[in-house]
Write a protein that holds these residues in place. Structure first.
Motif, PDB file in Angstrom:
ATOM      1  N   GLN A   1     -41.415 -49.682 -17.420  1.00  0.00           N
ATOM      2  CA  GLN A   1     -40.961 -49.486 -18.796  1.00  0.00           C
ATOM      3  C   GLN A   1     -41.084 -48.020 -19.213  1.00  0.00           C
ATOM      4  OE1 GLN A   1     -42.490 -52.327 -21.567  1.00  0.00           O
ATOM      5  NE2 GLN A   1     -41.741 -51.251 -23.359  1.00  0.00           N
ATOM      6  N   THR A   2     -42.148 -47.363 -18.767  1.00  0.00           N
ATOM      7  CA  THR A   2     -42.308 -45.938 -19.073  1.00  0.00           C
ATOM      8  C   THR A   2     -41.173 -45.121 -18.463  1.00  0.00           C
ATOM      9  OG1 THR A   2     -44.716 -46.177 -19.186  1.00  0.00           O
ATOM     10  CG2 THR A   2     -43.841 -43.955 -18.838  1.00  0.00           C
ATOM     11  N   TRP A   3     -40.830 -45.427 -17.220  1.00  0.00           N
ATOM     12  CA  TRP A   3     -39.702 -44.739 -16.584  1.00  0.00           C
ATOM     13  C   TRP A   3     -38.419 -44.966 -17.388  1.00  0.00           C
ATOM     14  CZ3 TRP A   3     -39.442 -41.135 -12.955  1.00  0.00           C
ATOM     15  CH2 TRP A   3     -40.497 -40.973 -12.058  1.00  0.00           C
ATOM     16  N   GLY A   4     -38.212 -46.208 -17.831  1.00  0.00           N
ATOM     17  CA  GLY A   4     -36.998 -46.517 -18.576  1.00  0.00           C
ATOM     18  C   GLY A   4     -36.930 -45.813 -19.917  1.00  0.00           C
ATOM     19  N   GLU A   5     -38.055 -45.795 -20.637  1.00  0.00           N
ATOM     20  CA  GLU A   5     -38.072 -45.169 -21.965  1.00  0.00           C
ATOM     21  C   GLU A   5     -37.738 -43.687 -21.893  1.00  0.00           C
ATOM     22  OE1 GLU A   5     -41.964 -46.098 -23.316  1.00  0.00           O
ATOM     23  OE2 GLU A   5     -41.405 -48.057 -24.173  1.00  0.00           O
ATOM     24  N   ARG A   6     -38.098 -43.046 -20.791  1.00  0.00           N
ATOM     25  CA  ARG A   6     -37.859 -41.611 -20.672  1.00  0.00           C
ATOM     26  C   ARG A   6     -36.363 -41.283 -20.626  1.00  0.00           C
ATOM     27  NH1 ARG A   6     -41.856 -39.717 -15.903  1.00  0.00           N
ATOM     28  NH2 ARG A   6     -40.802 -37.709 -16.254  1.00  0.00           N
ATOM     29  N   VAL A   7     -35.556 -42.239 -20.171  1.00  0.00           N
ATOM     30  CA  VAL A   7     -34.115 -41.965 -20.091  1.00  0.00           C
ATOM     31  C   VAL A   7     -33.299 -42.913 -20.975  1.00  0.00           C
ATOM     32  CG1 VAL A   7     -34.192 -40.932 -17.808  1.00  0.00           C
ATOM     33  CG2 VAL A   7     -33.949 -43.408 -18.016  1.00  0.00           C
ATOM     34  N   GLY A   8     -33.978 -43.687 -21.824  1.00  0.00           N
ATOM     35  CA  GLY A   8     -33.269 -44.566 -22.743  1.00  0.00           C
ATOM     36  C   GLY A   8     -32.799 -45.869 -22.134  1.00  0.00           C
ATOM     37  N   ALA A   9     -33.426 -46.315 -21.048  1.00  0.00           N
ATOM     38  CA  ALA A   9     -33.056 -47.586 -20.416  1.00  0.00           C
ATOM     39  C   ALA A   9     -33.957 -48.703 -20.949  1.00  0.00           C
ATOM     40  CB  ALA A   9     -33.171 -47.490 -18.900  1.00  0.00           C
ATOM     41  N   TYR A  10     -33.371 -49.868 -21.220  1.00  0.00           N
ATOM     42  CA  TYR A  10     -34.112 -51.012 -21.745  1.00  0.00           C
ATOM     43  C   TYR A  10     -34.740 -51.777 -20.585  1.00  0.00           C
ATOM     44  CZ  TYR A  10     -35.064 -55.460 -24.070  1.00  0.00           C
ATOM     45  OH  TYR A  10     -35.673 -56.590 -24.558  1.00  0.00           O
TER      46      TYR A  10
ATOM     47  N   VAL B   1     -62.695 -44.819 -47.147  1.00  0.00           N
ATOM     48  CA  VAL B   1     -61.261 -44.772 -47.440  1.00  0.00           C
ATOM     49  C   VAL B   1     -60.502 -44.982 -46.139  1.00  0.00           C
ATOM     50  CG1 VAL B   1     -59.381 -43.366 -48.346  1.00  0.00           C
ATOM     51  CG2 VAL B   1     -61.688 -43.171 -49.326  1.00  0.00           C
ATOM     52  N   GLU B   2     -59.712 -46.030 -46.056  1.00  0.00           N
ATOM     53  CA  GLU B   2     -58.952 -46.328 -44.840  1.00  0.00           C
ATOM     54  C   GLU B   2     -57.748 -45.399 -44.726  1.00  0.00           C
ATOM     55  OE1 GLU B   2     -57.839 -50.333 -44.541  1.00  0.00           O
ATOM     56  OE2 GLU B   2     -59.874 -51.143 -44.627  1.00  0.00           O
ATOM     57  N   GLU B   3     -57.628 -44.816 -43.519  1.00  0.00           N
ATOM     58  CA  GLU B   3     -56.470 -43.970 -43.276  1.00  0.00           C
ATOM     59  C   GLU B   3     -55.268 -44.833 -42.916  1.00  0.00           C
ATOM     60  OE1 GLU B   3     -57.288 -41.104 -40.349  1.00  0.00           O
ATOM     61  OE2 GLU B   3     -58.926 -40.155 -41.448  1.00  0.00           O
ATOM     62  N   PRO B   4     -54.105 -44.441 -43.340  1.00  0.00           N
ATOM     63  CA  PRO B   4     -52.924 -45.241 -42.986  1.00  0.00           C
ATOM     64  C   PRO B   4     -52.717 -45.233 -41.485  1.00  0.00           C
ATOM     65  CG  PRO B   4     -52.299 -43.112 -43.914  1.00  0.00           C
ATOM     66  CD  PRO B   4     -53.768 -43.251 -44.116  1.00  0.00           C
ATOM     67  N   PRO B   5     -52.281 -46.365 -40.885  1.00  0.00           N
ATOM     68  CA  PRO B   5     -52.084 -46.426 -39.429  1.00  0.00           C
ATOM     69  C   PRO B   5     -51.066 -45.391 -38.975  1.00  0.00           C
ATOM     70  CG  PRO B   5     -51.019 -48.283 -40.536  1.00  0.00           C
ATOM     71  CD  PRO B   5     -51.851 -47.591 -41.556  1.00  0.00           C
ATOM     72  N   ALA B   6     -51.387 -44.812 -37.798  1.00  0.00           N
ATOM     73  CA  ALA B   6     -50.483 -43.788 -37.257  1.00  0.00           C
ATOM     74  C   ALA B   6     -49.160 -44.415 -36.847  1.00  0.00           C
ATOM     75  CB  ALA B   6     -51.139 -43.101 -36.063  1.00  0.00           C
ATOM     76  N   VAL B   7     -48.104 -43.778 -37.192  1.00  0.00           N
ATOM     77  CA  VAL B   7     -46.777 -44.277 -36.840  1.00  0.00           C
ATOM     78  C   VAL B   7     -46.423 -43.758 -35.459  1.00  0.00           C
ATOM     79  CG1 VAL B   7     -44.340 -44.304 -37.477  1.00  0.00           C
ATOM     80  CG2 VAL B   7     -46.105 -44.276 -39.260  1.00  0.00           C
ATOM     81  N   GLU B   8     -46.164 -44.712 -34.522  1.00  0.00           N
ATOM     82  CA  GLU B   8     -45.813 -44.307 -33.170  1.00  0.00           C
ATOM     83  C   GLU B   8     -44.403 -43.738 -33.149  1.00  0.00           C
ATOM     84  OE1 GLU B   8     -46.339 -47.297 -30.295  1.00  0.00           O
ATOM     85  OE2 GLU B   8     -48.449 -47.660 -30.744  1.00  0.00           O
ATOM     86  N   GLU B   9     -44.329 -42.535 -32.620  1.00  0.00           N
ATOM     87  CA  GLU B   9     -43.015 -41.915 -32.521  1.00  0.00           C
ATOM     88  C   GLU B   9     -42.305 -42.400 -31.260  1.00  0.00           C
ATOM     89  OE1 GLU B   9     -43.285 -37.728 -32.657  1.00  0.00           O
ATOM     90  OE2 GLU B   9     -44.298 -37.652 -34.593  1.00  0.00           O
ATOM     91  N   ALA B  10     -41.033 -42.623 -31.372  1.00  0.00           N
ATOM     92  CA  ALA B  10     -40.252 -43.040 -30.219  1.00  0.00           C
ATOM     93  C   ALA B  10     -40.247 -41.915 -29.193  1.00  0.00           C
ATOM     94  CB  ALA B  10     -38.820 -43.364 -30.642  1.00  0.00           C
ATOM     95  N   PRO B  11     -40.422 -42.270 -27.897  1.00  0.00           N
ATOM     96  CA  PRO B  11     -40.449 -41.215 -26.887  1.00  0.00           C
ATOM     97  C   PRO B  11     -39.127 -40.454 -26.850  1.00  0.00           C
ATOM     98  CG  PRO B  11     -40.257 -43.404 -25.877  1.00  0.00           C
ATOM     99  CD  PRO B  11     -40.545 -43.619 -27.329  1.00  0.00           C
ATOM    100  N   GLU B  12     -39.245 -39.176 -26.610  1.00  0.00           N
ATOM    101  CA  GLU B  12     -38.051 -38.342 -26.561  1.00  0.00           C
ATOM    102  C   GLU B  12     -37.244 -38.660 -25.309  1.00  0.00           C
ATOM    103  OE1 GLU B  12     -36.875 -33.577 -26.487  1.00  0.00           O
ATOM    104  OE2 GLU B  12     -38.941 -34.238 -26.854  1.00  0.00           O
ATOM    105  N   ILE B  13     -35.956 -38.862 -25.481  1.00  0.00           N
ATOM    106  CA  ILE B  13     -35.081 -39.188 -24.360  1.00  0.00           C
ATOM    107  C   ILE B  13     -34.817 -37.929 -23.543  1.00  0.00           C
ATOM    108  CG2 ILE B  13     -32.872 -40.161 -23.663  1.00  0.00           C
ATOM    109  CD1 ILE B  13     -34.727 -42.145 -25.028  1.00  0.00           C
ATOM    110  N   GLU B  14     -35.090 -38.027 -22.248  1.00  0.00           N
ATOM    111  CA  GLU B  14     -34.865 -36.897 -21.371  1.00  0.00           C
ATOM    112  C   GLU B  14     -33.443 -36.919 -20.811  1.00  0.00           C
ATOM    113  OE1 GLU B  14     -37.782 -36.851 -18.306  1.00  0.00           O
ATOM    114  OE2 GLU B  14     -39.476 -37.079 -19.688  1.00  0.00           O
ATOM    115  N   ILE B  15     -32.964 -35.766 -20.448  1.00  0.00           N
ATOM    116  CA  ILE B  15     -31.661 -35.651 -19.788  1.00  0.00           C
ATOM    117  C   ILE B  15     -31.939 -35.308 -18.328  1.00  0.00           C
ATOM    118  CG2 ILE B  15     -29.462 -34.438 -19.714  1.00  0.00           C
ATOM    119  CD1 ILE B  15     -29.821 -33.837 -22.695  1.00  0.00           C
ATOM    120  N   PRO B  16     -31.779 -36.284 -17.420  1.00  0.00           N
ATOM    121  CA  PRO B  16     -32.109 -36.026 -16.012  1.00  0.00           C
ATOM    122  C   PRO B  16     -31.216 -34.956 -15.407  1.00  0.00           C
ATOM    123  CG  PRO B  16     -31.878 -38.385 -16.445  1.00  0.00           C
ATOM    124  CD  PRO B  16     -31.351 -37.674 -17.646  1.00  0.00           C
TER     125      PRO B  16
END
Length: 401
Positions: free
Chosen positions: A249-258, A79-94
């Motif tokens: 990109q990881t640094w940007g995602e943490r504060v909501g920067a594209y 039985v195939e498990e449904p693919p895990a849904v990636e959660e959007a990283p939580e935006i930090e407040i510096p």
């Protein structure tokens, strides 16, 4: 006739008796013994005989009918498990930038106040002869203050001590603080220019040699800007190092920067151009462009850095070109700074790892070398350990309380 029949019967009886004796003698003959069995030392242990394993041990749990595979039964269906849904990283407040250097002052003073304490000890001697002043010069040179700034500082101190006459520890500390502040400079604009009056966005390019923490500094600077209420687009123009774009990109995602990125080993100038273009279309406040680390001795790489600058300026002039230097490299950092300044117009310096060296005089030396101010300092590995440079707090850390 009877005589003939009797003779035949006797003959038959005699023949039968002889046959029985012969057969009996053959049966009683012993068989030859079997050949001796040669032991086979390589033979595997004896296998269990048929039926030995037929009985299930009493202490073994019996399987149910559902657990037994029937002959010819269908294979179990996975039985195939449904693919895990990636959660959007939580935006930090510096953390707000105001007062960061004050919070980090203790960390800075632990590595820097050896210079100040050494100078105060020498200045406190009862007789300040030429030998003592030479020791003061050596202390400053060891801290990478530089030859010319050291001479200026010593001359200023000698003149003021001569006029002052008697010297209390408080007076000496005050004198040293004033002279050091003159060297570091308190009348220089150290703000990072990110808000041009006539357009949007502000454009900042970050340059430096390999290993100075340039990409990390770009990510931390994004946090500084977001903490001050700005919106940011990051340009991952370091296409030579495979992990650089992912890291940024990881640094940007943490504060909501594209983050705008291109193919690995692609044209960095193209990525920088697209980043500014997207920043304009999105209406953000600032575009930060991270460039590949260049060895200051490699002419081709330095020429490419100049190309990135020229391509970006097709959109708009650069507001800041920040040179990232590792404070622990000392005088070697000055050589790097000089070459970068020849290729692009450096407008400010970011000194990283300032908490990890006792050679805080590099602040003075690099400003003299380039004629541009230190604007930001890195004081640790934490995400919010990049702070605006404050001369007063820095000098206080040098000479201690």
């Amino acid at each position: 006739m009877e005589t003939i029949i009797l003779a035949v019967v006797i003959a038959v009886v005699v023949i039968g008796a002889l046959g029985g004796l012969i057969v009996g003698s053959r049966r009683r003959k012993p068989l030859p013994p079997p050949p001796p069995k040669t032991p086979d030392i390589t033979a595997p242990p004896a296998e269990p005989h048929v039926g030995d394993e037929a009985e299930t041990p009493r202490d073994e749990p019996r399987r149910t009918i559902e657990e037994v595979d029937l002959p010819g039964g269908a294979a179990p269906v996975a039985v195939e498990e449904p693919p895990a849904v990636e959660e959007a990283p939580e935006i930090e407040i510096p953390e707000p930038t105001a007062g960061r250097l004050v919070r980090l002052r203790a960390r800075l003073s632990r590595s820097q106040n050896a210079l100040g304490k050494g100078l105060l000890t020498l200045l406190s001697r009862e007789h300040l002869d030429d030998e003592t002043w030479e020791e003061i010069e050596d202390t400053l040179l060891t801290a990478d203050v530089g030859v010319q700034p050291t001479q200026e500082l010593v001359e200023g101190l000698r003149e003021r001590v001569k006029v002052l006459g008697t010297r209390t520890p408080e007076e000496l500390r005050g004198l040293l603080r004033e002279e050091l502040l003159k060297l570091v400079g308190t009348d220089v604009d150290r703000s990072v220019k990110t808000e041009p009056e006539d357009r949007k966005p502000g454009i900042v390019m970050v340059v430096g040699v390999n290993g100075t923490g340039k990409t990390t500094t770009t990510g931390k600077l994004a946090r500084v800007l977001v903490a001050d209420g700005r919106t940011v687009v990051l340009g991952a123009a370091d296409t030579f190092r495979a992990a650089a774009a992912d890291q940024l990109q990881t640094w940007g995602e943490r504060v909501g920067a594209y983050t705008v990125r291109g193919p690995e080993a692609g044209d960095p100038a193209s990525v920088a151009f697209d980043a500014v273009k997207e920043g304009k279309e999105m209406g953000v406040d600032v575009v930060l462009i991270d460039t590949a680390g260049r060895l200051h001795t490699k002419t081709g790489l330095m020429d490419e850095l100049g190309k990135v600058k020229r391509v970006v300026e097709k959109h708009a002039p650069l507001d800041e070109v920040l040179l990232v230097l590792d404070a622990t490299t000392g005088q070697n950092g000055l050589v790097q700074a000089r070459v970068f300044a020849e290729v692009v117009d450096i407008t400010g310096i970011v000194l990283t790892k300032l908490d990890g060296t006792a050679k805080g005089g590099i602040v003075v030396a690099v400003q003299r070398e380039l004629g541009v101010p230190v604007k930001l300092v890195g004081l640790g590995e934490g995400a919010d350990d990049l702070a605006p440079f404050e001369p007063e707090a820095f000098v206080d850390a040098l000479i201690g309380d």
